[in-house]
Design a protein around this motif. Structure first.
Motif, PDB file in Angstrom:
ATOM      1  N   LYS A   1     -13.565  -2.336   3.036  1.00  0.00           N
ATOM      2  CA  LYS A   1     -12.968  -2.807   4.278  1.00  0.00           C
ATOM      3  C   LYS A   1     -13.300  -1.877   5.427  1.00  0.00           C
ATOM      4  CE  LYS A   1      -8.691  -3.787   2.570  1.00  0.00           C
ATOM      5  NZ  LYS A   1      -7.283  -4.088   2.757  1.00  0.00           N
TER       6      LYS A   1
ATOM      7  N   ARG B   1     -17.254 -11.310 -10.060  1.00  0.00           N
ATOM      8  CA  ARG B   1     -17.755 -11.248  -8.683  1.00  0.00           C
ATOM      9  C   ARG B   1     -19.256 -11.470  -8.637  1.00  0.00           C
ATOM     10  NH1 ARG B   1     -14.338  -6.851  -8.021  1.00  0.00           N
ATOM     11  NH2 ARG B   1     -16.036  -5.344  -8.145  1.00  0.00           N
TER      12      ARG B   1
ATOM     13  N   TYR C   1       0.854  -1.190   0.000  1.00  0.00           N
ATOM     14  CA  TYR C   1       0.000   0.000   0.000  1.00  0.00           C
ATOM     15  C   TYR C   1       0.881   1.226   0.000  1.00  0.00           C
ATOM     16  CZ  TYR C   1      -4.217  -2.648   1.087  1.00  0.00           C
ATOM     17  OH  TYR C   1      -5.261  -3.497   1.029  1.00  0.00           O
TER      18      TYR C   1
ATOM     19  N   GLU D   1     -11.999  -3.709 -15.155  1.00  0.00           N
ATOM     20  CA  GLU D   1     -12.914  -3.470 -14.035  1.00  0.00           C
ATOM     21  C   GLU D   1     -14.294  -4.083 -14.289  1.00  0.00           C
ATOM     22  OE1 GLU D   1     -16.015  -1.387 -11.802  1.00  0.00           O
ATOM     23  OE2 GLU D   1     -15.624  -1.123 -13.940  1.00  0.00           O
TER      24      GLU D   1
ATOM     25  N   GLY E   1     -20.577  -6.907  -7.163  1.00  0.00           N
ATOM     26  CA  GLY E   1     -20.505  -7.154  -8.589  1.00  0.00           C
ATOM     27  C   GLY E   1     -21.062  -6.079  -9.497  1.00  0.00           C
ATOM     28  N   PHE E   2     -21.399  -4.892  -8.939  1.00  0.00           N
ATOM     29  CA  PHE E   2     -21.781  -3.783  -9.815  1.00  0.00           C
ATOM     30  C   PHE E   2     -20.512  -3.172 -10.365  1.00  0.00           C
ATOM     31  CE2 PHE E   2     -25.659  -4.168  -7.525  1.00  0.00           C
ATOM     32  CZ  PHE E   2     -26.644  -3.574  -8.279  1.00  0.00           C
TER      33      PHE E   2
ATOM     34  N   ALA F   1     -15.973  -7.145 -12.164  1.00  0.00           N
ATOM     35  CA  ALA F   1     -17.276  -6.994 -11.545  1.00  0.00           C
ATOM     36  C   ALA F   1     -18.186  -8.146 -11.951  1.00  0.00           C
ATOM     37  CB  ALA F   1     -17.885  -5.652 -11.944  1.00  0.00           C
TER      38      ALA F   1
ATOM     39  N   TYR G   1      -9.266  -9.870  -0.119  1.00  0.00           N
ATOM     40  CA  TYR G   1      -9.722  -8.924  -1.148  1.00  0.00           C
ATOM     41  C   TYR G   1      -8.878  -8.999  -2.406  1.00  0.00           C
ATOM     42  CZ  TYR G   1     -12.905  -7.233   2.365  1.00  0.00           C
ATOM     43  OH  TYR G   1     -13.904  -7.174   3.275  1.00  0.00           O
TER      44      TYR G   1
ATOM     45  N   MET H   1     -11.270  -7.640  -5.648  1.00  0.00           N
ATOM     46  CA  MET H   1     -11.735  -6.300  -5.284  1.00  0.00           C
ATOM     47  C   MET H   1     -10.560  -5.349  -5.175  1.00  0.00           C
ATOM     48  SD  MET H   1     -14.749  -6.336  -2.497  1.00  0.00           S
ATOM     49  CE  MET H   1     -15.699  -7.814  -2.332  1.00  0.00           C
ATOM     50  N   ASP H   2      -9.425  -5.908  -4.755  1.00  0.00           N
ATOM     51  CA  ASP H   2      -8.205  -5.119  -4.647  1.00  0.00           C
ATOM     52  C   ASP H   2      -7.253  -5.610  -5.735  1.00  0.00           C
ATOM     53  OD1 ASP H   2      -6.740  -3.143  -3.567  1.00  0.00           O
ATOM     54  OD2 ASP H   2      -6.631  -3.999  -1.550  1.00  0.00           O
TER      55      ASP H   2
ATOM     56  N   SER I   1      -7.391  -9.882   5.753  1.00  0.00           N
ATOM     57  CA  SER I   1      -8.394  -9.229   4.909  1.00  0.00           C
ATOM     58  C   SER I   1      -7.792  -8.851   3.560  1.00  0.00           C
ATOM     59  CB  SER I   1      -8.925  -7.965   5.581  1.00  0.00           C
ATOM     60  OG  SER I   1      -9.526  -8.287   6.803  1.00  0.00           O
ATOM     61  N   THR I   2      -6.575  -8.334   3.602  1.00  0.00           N
ATOM     62  CA  THR I   2      -5.912  -7.953   2.358  1.00  0.00           C
ATOM     63  C   THR I   2      -5.795  -9.142   1.418  1.00  0.00           C
ATOM     64  OG1 THR I   2      -4.653  -6.355   3.650  1.00  0.00           O
ATOM     65  CG2 THR I   2      -3.859  -6.820   1.446  1.00  0.00           C
TER      66      THR I   2
ATOM     67  N   PRO J   1     -10.376   0.940  -8.079  1.00  0.00           N
ATOM     68  CA  PRO J   1     -10.793  -0.290  -7.434  1.00  0.00           C
ATOM     69  C   PRO J   1     -11.621  -0.032  -6.174  1.00  0.00           C
ATOM     70  CG  PRO J   1      -8.410   0.012  -7.338  1.00  0.00           C
ATOM     71  CD  PRO J   1      -8.946   1.043  -8.253  1.00  0.00           C
ATOM     72  N   VAL J   2     -12.307  -1.073  -5.767  1.00  0.00           N
ATOM     73  CA  VAL J   2     -13.304  -0.951  -4.720  1.00  0.00           C
ATOM     74  C   VAL J   2     -12.714  -0.441  -3.406  1.00  0.00           C
ATOM     75  CG1 VAL J   2     -15.207  -2.107  -3.626  1.00  0.00           C
ATOM     76  CG2 VAL J   2     -14.329  -2.940  -5.807  1.00  0.00           C
TER      77      VAL J   2
END
Ligand SMILES: Nc1ncnc2c1ncn2[C@@H]1O[C@H](COP(=O)(O)OP(=O)(O)OP(=O)(O)O)[C@@H](O)[C@H]1O
Ligand SMILES: [Mg+2]
Lengths: 255, 774
Positions: free
Chosen positions: B774, A85, A14, A78, B685-686, A82, A53, A58-59, A49-50, B769-770
């Motif tokens: 978290k 997911r 990060y 992206e 998922g949007f 999506a 994701y 998502m990350d 968590s990292t 990105p999302v």
């Protein structure tokens, strides 16, 4: 047998500010097979968590690779991520993250409608069936402000299942629940797993982890150890035994 | 320190909005100061000019002979008169006059041109330094109107060429004429030296008189005019008084000032709406924090004070900036004033006061909005999420019901119904923008459509031929009528005679009205009430005349007909914006001496080219003025149409600009506010595209609502508003002519496009990105 989800030398850093970066994941290699029920444990801040994701897209990872089914996640755009997911993954979170402006039923229906892979009729039938199965059918038309935490987590699970995903990711789904509600949710997840859905969840709770097939241990951004427990056979005696084994193992690893 | 942290975060968070609010307040203060400065300059300059020119209080124009002895005797015996003079003016035909070296005559000019000598006592013609201009032989003073139009300078040539005469003159000064400066006054005076004047007089027989009076008590001009009329003194021509000169001089710049001030008020409203929105948004975001502060015992006043301080600072800075910027703006706006009227020493205080007014209004509004702080209860704040998004799904239809819509469209639409108050602001701005665009667009369509003649007191005919006052007018009228009667290419025509009649008011005073007689039926008029007079017992009045006289349909007005007082019944009321809006029509025997002009309305046989016929008659019957309908309307309304076009363009730019800015601002805040919701949707998922579609749907839905309401209000309230404004000019019931494609298709499309693009650009920030989940 091919892994359903597989990470290869996954690294994640990060950016803290203009000059500083903090590396959170170091060369993590994970393999999750279809039908498995896996938990990730580790001290706070170890990067659980990292990892989760990054595995679900998502990350974005810093380097390394994540393979899910036939998708290489880091190569997807992206909208493609999506879509993956939406159709092939499900998520449950500690804070549940339901949409406040929708009713319970609508929260469950939403990903189904968005996916459009099945006709709405079928989605609606499936949603009703899920709510029945999780015992919250009577709450369907309520606002999410009118339900308890345990009930809401069931809604979260229903939402995760609506598109019949290959895998469910959970970030401490029982973290905010009392032990009774927590046990009930684990019961539900176990049942979901038995019907063929792969589950990967992060937890601090030995009792939760003890009900999974395999436990991964993270420390300071590295996968340091893992313990295979195998599927639970019915019967509480075995469960206490598994807890003891797990606690022992954790102690050995100085957690 | 917690207060400081709140303030710091608030400033960072609302940078965009504060910039926008700053911009709107600055603009508002700028326009308010500018408008005020314009008003001050205008009236200051006007006073200075009137003072320097020693403007007469009453002026009577007269064509024909004057019994000077009688006039002198009357004037000597009238105690109201302080001074009086009779000036002769030589009427010069436009085609004889060449200004500058372009070699083009004033043939087509609508102005009535006359040559005069400088007066010695009052009604002085001034040069650009407001000094009376004393021309040397061979010099001429040219009215500022022409100098501005053709960019004429002192030293440029002016040539007069008529019959035998060819006179070469040099411009010795540009002239400010307090009576005839403004372009809406269609008479212009040129000043020459005595020598040239005598030469001209020998060659050109047409003269006119200007009988001007200075009164001991200028405010009694109406009384004086009545006395003058009663005395039966020369009065073939218009009677004017000082108030009228003032009004005429102030009119165009006054309108500009009014529009500027109105615009300022509008921007202020928008600024306050934006402020309300930001303040509520910040309160909402800080709701918990405010609750915590209250819970630990900090008084709400302290918390409120930091917000007040912030908005006070912004409002103060913006108003000050607006005032400073207004200084050059006023100079720019007042440029015409300075040229036409001169530059007065203006009071600088008024613009400052205007800027302060804007500041005060903004601050007071802030204080009122911030009263909301008191309503925050610590417990409620700590327990709930916010004040805006109360409850859950209540009120909106279930997703399941919204069949046939895509999920994102359905979510977007649901959101509008759920957060109606929140979207109300945006909707109001859209409504407003649509209103300020559609009203001028409709009015523009109306004023440029041929049916607008019904507001000009005439029926619709293909050609109009005007015979202006001159010695041979009667003769030319007969010749022209005979020609029209014989011309096979003329399908029908009507002869209309406009003459003066004396009308008695209830209080016994009399006044002159101009009345049209003749063939009133052939080209019928649209009447507001009633219809064309059918007998000589009836009269039709223009709206303004009827309003002035306080009469309605069926009432009677006493008129002097054939030397006898006769009560005529009002049989019709019509709209007329020409001739000051005060006209009448009747079937009365007219006095040949009081005829002002003759008009023919002409329709041509099918297939005859209007332009050709118009040209033919113009050359055959010169100097009769032949105009086709479009030309007539263009000459009468040309400047108004031009101004309206400007207003429309400004309104479109302004309306769209404001919509775009406020949409961008609004969405930015909304995204911040909805950050949680957005990342939840992304996690399940949007994609960004999906979410963008939701907000786009919302924005377009709100826009549609604004468009709908804006259109409805424009067509009802807007029509009334325009009618009200124009009722002062004689048209009290204007019906919009609508260009449906422009107003109901192109315009909404323009708006939708602008809003969609704005949404798109604003939402591109989401493209990352999302993470946030978290
Ligand atoms: N967006 C971010 N930016 C910078 N650092 C981050 C970010 N997210 C997490 N970190 C850091 O990464 C490390 C791992 O965080 P992570 O949330 O994965 O830990 P965790 O194992 O889930 O802890 P917990 O059990 O407390 O949830 C922490 O040191 C955290 O400070
Ligand atoms: Mg964590």
């Amino acid at each position: 047998m091919n892994a359903l989800l597989k990470s290869t030398n996954l690294n994640k850093s990060y950016r803290i500010d203009a000059n500083n970066e903090q590396q959170v994941l170091f060369d993590v290699n994970v393999q999750v097979h279809r039908g498995e029920f896996i938990s990730v444990m580790g001290p706070s801040g170890s990067g659980k968590s990292t990892l989760l994701y990054n595995l679900c897209g998502m990350d974005r990872r810093s380097s390394g690779s994540v393979q899910f089914k036939d998708h290489t996640l880091e190569t997807l755009s992206e909208p493609q991520l999506a879509r993956v997911r939406l159709d092939e993954m499900g998520f449950v979170f500690q804070q549940i993250h339901l949409l406040r402006n929708l009713s319970i039923m609508d929260n469950v229906l939403l990903p189904g409608y968005l996916s459009k892979r099945c006709p709405r009729r079928l989605i609606e039938e499936r949603a009703e069936e899920l709510l029945n199965r999780t015992g919250i059918a009577s709450l369907a038309d309520r606002s999410i402000t009118q339900a308890s935490g345990g009930q809401l987590q069931r809604v979260g699970i229903c939402r995760a299942l609506i598109n019949e995903p290959d895998i469910i990711f959970g970030d401490e789904p029982t973290g905010a629940l009392n032990s009774k509600a927590s046990a009930e949710i684990m019961e539900l997840l176990t049942e979901v797993n038995r019907t063929g859905t792969t589950i990967l969840l992060v937890t601090h709770d030995v009792r939760v982890a003890s009900r999974t097939h395999r436990v991964l241990l993270m420390k300071d951004g590295r996968l340091v150890s893992e313990k295979a427990l195998g599927p639970v056979a019915d019967g509480s005696e075995e469960v206490t035994e598994r807890e003891a084994v797990l606690a022992n193992w954790l102690q050995e690893n100085e957690v | 320190m917690i207060l400081f942290r709140v303030l710091k975060r608030d400033l960072r968070r609302s940078r965009g909005t504060m910039a926008l609010v700053f911009a709107f307040v600055t603009l508002s203060a700028l326009l308010m100061s500018g408008g005020a400065g314009l008003v001050v300059t205008l009236f200051g300059a006007l006073d200075a000019l009137f003072e320097a020119a020693r403007v007469p209080d009453v002026v009577q124009m007269h064509t024909g002979d004057i019994d000077f002895n009688r006039l002198d005797r009357w004037a000597a015996s009238n105690p109201m008169i302080a001074a009086y003079r009779t000036d002769e003016m030589i009427t010069v035909d436009g085609e004889a006059l060449y200004l500058g070296d372009r070699g083009v005559s004033e043939d087509e000019s609508v102005m009535d041109i006359s040559f005069v000598r400088q007066s010695e006592t009052f009604d002085l013609l001034l040069d650009m330094e407001n000094r009376p201009f004393q021309p040397q032989p061979g010099m001429v003073g040219v009215p500022i109107f022409f100098a501005q139009r053709d960019d004429l300078q002192v030293g440029d040539p002016v040539t007069l060429r008529t019959g035998e005469l060819k006179m070469e003159l040099t411009i010795g000064a540009i002239i400010r004429d307090a009576l005839m400066n403004p372009s809406i006054v269609h008479s212009k005076r040129f000043v020459v030296h005595e020598d040239e004047y005598e030469t001209l007089r020998r060659e050109i027989p047409e003269t006119e008189y200007l009988i001007s009076f200075r009164l001991r008590e200028p405010e009694k001009s109406e009384e004086f005019i009545a006395a003058y009329e009663a005395a039966g003194l020369p009065k073939v021509g218009t009677t004017l008084d000082k108030n009228l000169f003032r009004t005429l001089n102030a009119l165009s710049d006054g309108i500009v000032a009014a529009v500027v001030i109105l615009l300022s008020a509008l921007l202020m409203v928008i600024a306050i709406l934006c402020l309300r929105f930001t303040i509520l948004a910040s309160i909402e975001e800080d709701y918990r924090e405010i609750g915590v502060m209250k819970a630990i015992g900090m008084p709400a006043r302290d918390i409120r004070r930091i917000y007040v301080a912030k908005y006070l600072a912004v409002a103060l800075l913006a108003s000050a900036a607006g005032y400073l910027l207004s200084l050059p703006l006023t100079g720019l706006l007042a440029r015409d004033i300075t040229v036409y009227l001169g530059s007065p020493e203006t009071g600088a205080l008024v613009p400052v006061a205007a800027a302060l007014l804007v500041f005060a209004i903004v601050v007071v509004s802030c204080l009122i909005i911030l009263r909301r702080f008191r309503r925050i209860s610590a417990v409620a704040a700590l327990r709930s999420q916010g004040i805006g998004e109360r409850g859950g799904a209540g009120g909106a239809p279930r997703l399941r019901r919204l069949k046939g819509l895509g999920v994102n469209v359905a979510l977007g639409l649901r959101d509008v119904t759920q957060r109606l108050r929140l979207y109300g602001l945006l909707g109001f701005i859209f409504f407003f923008a649509v209103f300020i665009i559609i009203v001028p667009v409709h009015f523009y369509t109306t004023i440029t459509s041929p049916s607008f003649v019904s507001y000009m007191g005439i029926g619709r005919s293909e050609l109009r031929i005007d015979l202006q006052q001159s010695e041979s007018m009667d003769e030319r009228f007969r010749v022209l009528e005979a020609a029209l009667a014989q011309d096979p290419e003329v399908s029908q025509y009507a002869a209309l005679i406009t003459s003066q009649f004396t009308l008695f008011r209830e209080n016994g005073e009399s006044e002159i009205i101009i009345l049209e007689t003749g063939d009133l039926d052939r080209f019928p008029l649209d009447y507001l009430q009633g219809g064309t007079p059918e007998t000589s017992e009836e009269i039709a009045l223009s709206y303004l005349n009827a309003k002035d006289l306080g009469v309605e349909l069926g009432d009677t007005v006493p008129l002097l007909v054939d030397g006898v007082r006769k009560d005529l019944t009002v049989g019709g009321i019509y709209q007329d914006i020409t001739k000051g809006g005060r006209t009448a029509k009747g079937r009365l025997p007219y006095d040949h001496d009081s005829v002002l002009w003759y008009t023919f309305a002409v329709d041509l046989a099918p297939g005859v080219a209007v332009a050709d016929k118009s040209r033919e008659y113009a050359s055959r019957f010169a100097p009769a003025r032949v105009t086709d309908l479009a030309g007539y309307m263009d000459q009468t309304l040309g400047t108004t149409i031009g101004q309206l076009q400007m207003v429309t363009i400004v309104a479109i730019v302004l309306g769209l600009g404001i919509s775009v800015l406020v949409t961008a601002l609004f969405l930015q805040m909304l995204i911040r506010k909805d950050a949680g919701r957005i990342s939840i949707m992304q996690s399940i998922g949007f994609s960004v595209r999906h979410i963008r579609r939701q907000y786009q749907t919302t924005a377009i839905a709100v826009l549609a609502l604004g468009l709908l309401l804006g259109t409805i209000f424009s067509n009802t309230l807007g029509e009334k508003l325009v009618s009200f404004l124009w009722s002062f000019m004689g048209a009290a019931r204007i019906h919009f002519v609508v260009a449906p494609v422009k107003a109901y298709f192109v315009l909404p499309l323009l708006f939708a496009g602008a809003v969609a693009v704005t949404t798109r650009i604003t939402m591109s920030k989401l493209n990352r990105p999302v993470g946030g989940i978290k």
